[in-house]
Design an enzyme around this catalytic site. Structure first.
Site, PDB file in Angstrom:
ATOM      1  N   GLU A 140     122.796  40.146  25.233  1.00 53.79           N
ATOM      2  CA  GLU A 140     123.538  40.035  23.759  1.00 53.79           C
ATOM      3  C   GLU A 140     124.753  39.060  23.795  1.00 53.79           C
ATOM      4  O   GLU A 140     125.553  38.643  24.878  1.00 53.79           O
ATOM      5  CB  GLU A 140     124.691  41.409  24.013  1.00 53.79           C
ATOM      6  CG  GLU A 140     123.870  42.802  24.111  1.00 53.79           C
ATOM      7  CD  GLU A 140     124.596  43.922  24.167  1.00 53.79           C
ATOM      8  OE1 GLU A 140     124.264  45.029  23.628  1.00 53.79           O
ATOM      9  OE2 GLU A 140     125.520  43.627  25.290  1.00 53.79           O
ATOM     10  N   ASN A 189     126.100  49.218  25.840  1.00 55.63           N
ATOM     11  CA  ASN A 189     126.848  50.282  26.051  1.00 55.63           C
ATOM     12  C   ASN A 189     127.727  51.300  25.334  1.00 55.63           C
ATOM     13  O   ASN A 189     128.265  52.239  25.709  1.00 55.63           O
ATOM     14  CB  ASN A 189     128.021  49.534  26.892  1.00 55.63           C
ATOM     15  CG  ASN A 189     127.411  49.037  28.470  1.00 55.63           C
ATOM     16  OD1 ASN A 189     126.410  49.884  28.762  1.00 55.63           O
ATOM     17  ND2 ASN A 189     127.831  47.908  28.881  1.00 55.63           N
ATOM     18  N   SER A 195     130.284  43.124  30.448  1.00 63.61           N
ATOM     19  CA  SER A 195     129.398  44.227  29.719  1.00 63.61           C
ATOM     20  C   SER A 195     130.321  45.099  28.748  1.00 63.61           C
ATOM     21  O   SER A 195     129.876  45.802  27.939  1.00 63.61           O
ATOM     22  CB  SER A 195     128.923  45.200  30.735  1.00 63.61           C
ATOM     23  OG  SER A 195     130.025  45.863  31.620  1.00 63.61           O
ATOM     24  N   HIS A 211     125.825  38.460  27.682  1.00 62.74           N
ATOM     25  CA  HIS A 211     125.594  39.708  28.557  1.00 62.74           C
ATOM     26  C   HIS A 211     124.114  40.013  28.747  1.00 62.74           C
ATOM     27  O   HIS A 211     123.394  40.387  27.771  1.00 62.74           O
ATOM     28  CB  HIS A 211     126.321  40.854  27.525  1.00 62.74           C
ATOM     29  CG  HIS A 211     126.096  42.067  28.494  1.00 62.74           C
ATOM     30  ND1 HIS A 211     125.863  43.218  27.919  1.00 62.74           N
ATOM     31  CD2 HIS A 211     126.106  42.396  29.874  1.00 62.74           C
ATOM     32  CE1 HIS A 211     125.965  44.318  28.762  1.00 62.74           C
ATOM     33  NE2 HIS A 211     125.811  43.645  29.750  1.00 62.74           N
TER      34      HIS A 211
END
Length: 508
Positions: free
Chosen positions: A156, A194, A123, A144
């Site tokens: 992702e 993130n 991540s 991801h």
């Protein structure tokens, strides 16, 4: 490069929650799937858990029973890494450690065929760093998934410096073939979600540290006023305070301690005290049996003011007018005022926050009875609104503004007078981070909005939200916040360019 054929075997390394979820997704897409874990018996138990889950979904008619049976039959435990030799794609979902991941892929590279693709579910660890020791790093990319992988649509697809175009495209097409909604991202700290999501946590935690409001009220405001699915306190309790704090610290250090990513002392105190959230039974909230559910702090009922004038045709002024007229309240409508006020209720003068505190704005306008309101996602349907008054604001003015809003059917949330309030401050920072992410070539404008809506259930993509508010307004809010707090709130170059040119950051 097309998606992998369903006949190609998929290997998943790491049979925890995420690995098991990825294995389930691949099996449901028709692939034979081998699941490996270093812990004895974990892969077998995870496969048994997947089978139970799929059988329940089939019994409830959520999925086809035959498809569920085929997916269960396609799953097998791998006894060692050598058992993955026949796979065409290996997806790693193990502990977030660069050294461990890099060693794993170095071993795998010597086991699988030269055509096998390698993917990491990291991540936040740079894909480039993970693949640096590989002989052929071009076949490694990030894939991801978001937890729970079978349910959340976003994936992702992350390219490191050496990831080949064909590898990224194949991972993208394969994720799409598996029923997911992939987005392409360049390997920078936090990738898309993130990174861009940090202000949602960071601004909420700073508001708590400033004692602007309590945790239950903060969450309520961001749900009821901002349209977010969860507030930052309940969400970090669900994620785990330690996990969320670790990601925040990782992004902060990776960006060389940029002020906007600075971790929270409030959150660190929870981690230090073992209050990790739901998994420990206590975080911001108490999850023990019989614990009281904390309610948000709302203003007491106040009488509707006698004299009400609404100014201009902003979304908030228009919605207040419609709500008040529907309630039978007598009011006057006026053209836009030169100082931007939304309403005047008896002696109270009401404005939408522009990033200044109510105290500063009252001083700048020489208007002691200044009352500020927060941004609402949808003023027509919102159920509450935060209110802040300057330190010299007469109590009668606060009462009149409160009564005005209550007459319009809104619960009023009094908050301490802090610059930018709650929703406006959070959204402005989300817009700024999204704009900066796009300007650095991490992803497209369309994909940053798509990722934030699909990955973390935002009600609007940040750039779409910014276009709705207007770049000039976002920039003004951030500039005022920068004056109050420092460079944490510096508008990024892309946002400044949009302001000066009048051309919005493109939203496809």
């Amino acid at each position: 490069m097309a998606a992998l054929d369903p006949g190609i075997a998929i290997g998943v390394i790491g049979a925890g929650t995420m690995g098991a979820g990825i294995a389930q997704v691949a099996a449901m897409a028709g692939h034979p799937v081998a699941l490996y874990d270093t812990r004895e018996g974990v892969a077998d138990r995870s496969i048994a858990g997947i089978a139970v889950s799929l059988e329940k979904l089939a019994a409830r008619k959520k999925i086809d029973a035959n498809q569920a049976a085929r997916a269960i039959a396609a799953l097998r435990p791998a006894q060692n890494l050598e058992a993955l030799a026949d796979c065409g794609l290996l997806i790693e979902a193990i502990v977030e450690s660069l050294d461990i991941k890099a060693r794993l892929f170095s071993v795998l590279e010597n086991i699988v065929s030269p055509t096998c693709l390698l993917a990491t579910n990291t991540s936040s660890i740079p894909v480039t760093a993970i693949g640096a020791a590989l002989k052929h790093p071009g076949r490694l990319g990030g894939m991801h998934f978001f937890n729970p992988a079978p349910r959340l649509p976003l994936v992702e697809i992350v390219s490191g410096l050496d990831t080949s175009h064909d590898t990224a495209q194949c991972l993208f097409d394969t994720a799409a073939a598996w029923g997911k909604s992939p987005v392409l991202a360049r390997s920078t700290p936090g990738f898309i979600v993130n990174r861009v999501a940090r202000p949602f946590y960071g601004e909420g935690l700073r508001l708590l540290q400033e004692q602007a409001l309590d945790a239950a009220t903060l969450d309520h405001v961001l749900r009821a006023c901002g349209g977010f699915r969860m507030g930052p306190c309940e969400l970090t309790d669900l994620i785990g305070q330690d996990v969320n704090a670790a990601v925040s610290h990782s992004v902060w250090t990776a960006f060389y301690y940029a002020p906007r990513f600075e971790p929270s002392q409030v959150q660190q105190a929870l981690v230090d005290g073992g209050r990790l959230g739901r998994k420990s039974g206590r975080g911001f909230f108490d999850y023990s049996a019989g614990a009281a559910v904390l309610a948000p702090s709302l203003a007491k009922a106040q009488p509707c003011p006698t004299h009400i004038t609404l100014f201009g045709s902003s979304p908030l002024a228009r919605a207040l007018g419609q709500r008040l007229q529907a309630a039978g309240v007598v009011l006057q409508l006026s053209a836009e005022h030169s100082d931007g006020r939304i309403a005047q209720a008896d002696q109270a003068v009401v404005y939408l926050t522009d990033g200044r505190s109510a105290t500063q704005r009252a001083h700048d306008l020489n208007e002691p009875a200044t009352v500020l309101l927060d941004l609402l996602l949808d003023p027509d349907t919102a159920s509450c609104i935060p209110l802040a008054a300057g330190r010299r604001c007469p109590s009668a003015a606060v009462s009149a503004a409160t009564g005005l809003l209550q007459a319009a059917g809104l619960d009023v949330v009094p908050i301490r007078d802090v610059p930018g309030m709650v929703v406006m401050r959070t959204v402005a920072m989300l817009v700024n981070e999204a704009a900066d992410t796009v300007s650095q070539g991490v992803c497209t404008a369309a994909d940053v909005d798509r990722a934030m809506c699909l990955g973390v259930n935002y009600p609007l993509g940040p750039l779409e939200w910014g276009a709705r508010i207007g770049a000039a307004t976002v920039g003004m809010v951030l500039t005022h916040l920068q004056v109050a707090y420092g460079d944490r709130y510096l508008p990024c170059a892309a946002l400044q360019s949009s302001i000066y040119s009048g051309i919005p950051i493109h939203v496809a």
